[in-house]
Design an enzyme around this catalytic site. Structure first.
Site, PDB file in Angstrom:
ATOM      1  N   LYS A 158      14.208  28.005 -10.459  1.00  0.00           N
ATOM      2  CA  LYS A 158      15.386  28.208 -11.311  1.00  0.00           C
ATOM      3  C   LYS A 158      15.404  27.188 -12.447  1.00  0.00           C
ATOM      4  CE  LYS A 158      17.841  30.378  -7.575  1.00  0.00           C
ATOM      5  NZ  LYS A 158      18.650  30.282  -6.378  1.00  0.00           N
ATOM      6  N   GLN A 174      22.808  26.094  -4.083  1.00  0.00           N
ATOM      7  CA  GLN A 174      21.792  26.831  -3.331  1.00  0.00           C
ATOM      8  C   GLN A 174      22.212  26.978  -1.867  1.00  0.00           C
ATOM      9  OE1 GLN A 174      18.891  28.203  -4.673  1.00  0.00           O
ATOM     10  NE2 GLN A 174      18.682  29.143  -2.658  1.00  0.00           N
ATOM     11  N   ASP A 219      26.330  32.901  -9.686  1.00  0.00           N
ATOM     12  CA  ASP A 219      25.827  33.592  -8.497  1.00  0.00           C
ATOM     13  C   ASP A 219      26.740  34.771  -8.144  1.00  0.00           C
ATOM     14  OD1 ASP A 219      23.543  33.267  -7.092  1.00  0.00           O
ATOM     15  OD2 ASP A 219      24.307  31.748  -5.692  1.00  0.00           O
TER      16      ASP A 219
END
Ligand code: NDP
Length: 297
Positions: A55, A99, A122
């Site tokens: 990422k 994460q 997200d």
């Protein structure tokens, strides 16, 4: 026997990344805005480390501002939430991703709810999930957005009236992909572990999305001839070759039995290189969207 068209997620992700890079250049050049992504990694989970590195690298390659915060596995909840709040307040950051999974003892839901919904790239915050379910503009979860891009590239922009079956109802994949299919005017069925006669349900699908996490669970004869199959599953299994398996070597397979499915489906995503590469590319695209909205552009 004819073979299904392979849906190339790598090529689609490359093209989305170049589109993001040109949008980033445009935002910088015309408005002096550099989209910024902050990724937070707690603990040492090896798979998470790989995802987080990717990422960071991909956001930098797209010309974005990118920061990665690495915290130890014993980080207290209030410290993690404090970091999220400071990122909420940081004007250089437009997207925040924590994460998952978090180490034991940390409350994932509370951490996600601490993220400013406008920076929730997200798409997991309840505000974004609610907006999505009401058909309002939302930051939607990356993997489901990637599935929709692949579907539109395969079947064309107009998916209306098609019968879609989503196997799996997680907050991360199953539910949001079902919502996006509904927004596209598909007739949507969500199947799960309590669904009766799953084979018959799957056979109704013009579009079958598998997001279960069980290797090769869906065999070819559950697929309607000519259907488009999006296999989200990523499962690590031993090699079929006993010699390689004995060495402990493993490979990735999806939730669909690719070997039998490819003779029946009209189009299918392989695993790897199907849906997988789309996820990070869609994260970058969500960060650009968030930056535009935050700056009113
Ligand atoms: P979850 O474990 O959160 O959800 C799995 C879903 O599958 C649940 O809704 C569960 O039903 C359902 N399910 C389990 N067993 C069966 C069964 N026998 N029959 C029908 N349904 C069943 O998984 P995720 O949604 O997070 O992930 C799904 C897969 O996608 C995994 O392989 C994961 O690795 C992969 N993935 C891939 C990504 C990518 O970038 N390509 C990103 C995210 C995930 P119930 O709710 O009833 O328990």
């Amino acid at each position: 026997m004819s073979e299904a068209r392979l849906i190339d997620g790598r090529a689609a992700a490359d093209s989305l990344r170049s589109q993001v890079a040109s949008e980033v250049a445009d935002l910088k050049g015309r408005f002096g805005v550099t989209p910024g992504l902050a990724v937070v990694l707690v603990g040492e989970d090896p798979a998470s480390q790989v995802y987080v590195r990717s990422k960071g690298e991909q956001s930098l390659a797209a010309g974005m501002h990118s920061v990665t915060h690495r915290l130890s596995a014993d980080t207290p909840q209030d410290v993690l939430i404090g970091l999220v709040r400071s990122l909420n307040a940081d004007p250089a950051i437009h997207g925040i991703l924590v994460q998952m999974p978090l180490p034991r003892g940390l409350d994932e839901k509370a951490v996600v709810e601490a993220i400013d919904p406008d920076k929730d790239v997200d798409g997991l915050h309840v505000v974004n999930a609610g907006r999505l379910s009401q058909g309002l503009p939302a930051l939607s979860p990356c993997t489901p957005v990637g599935c929709m891009i692949l579907l539109r590239q395969t079947l064309g922009e107009d998916l209306s009236g098609l019968r879609a079956v989503v196997v799996g109802r997680s907050i991360l994949v199953g539910r949001p992909v079902a919502q996006l299919l509904l927004q596209a005017d598909c007739t949507v069925t969500i199947a799960h572990s309590r669904t009766r006669d799953l084979a018959a349900v799957c056979r109704e699908a013009d579009i079958l999305v598998a997001a279960v996490g069980r290797p090769r669970m869906i065999p070819g004869d559950w697929i309607r001839p000519g259907a488009t199959v999006i296999d989200v599953g990523i499962n690590r299994v031993p090699f079929d070759d006993p010699a390689k398996a004995a060495e402990g070597r493993t490979k990735l397979v999806g939730d669909v039995d690719f070997k039998s499915a490819r003779h029946i489906a009209g189009a299918i995503t392989p695993v790897p290189n199907g849906v997988g590469p789309m996820t990070v590319a869609c994260l970058l695209a969500n960060t650009v969207t968030a930056a535009r909205r935050i700056h009113g552009l």
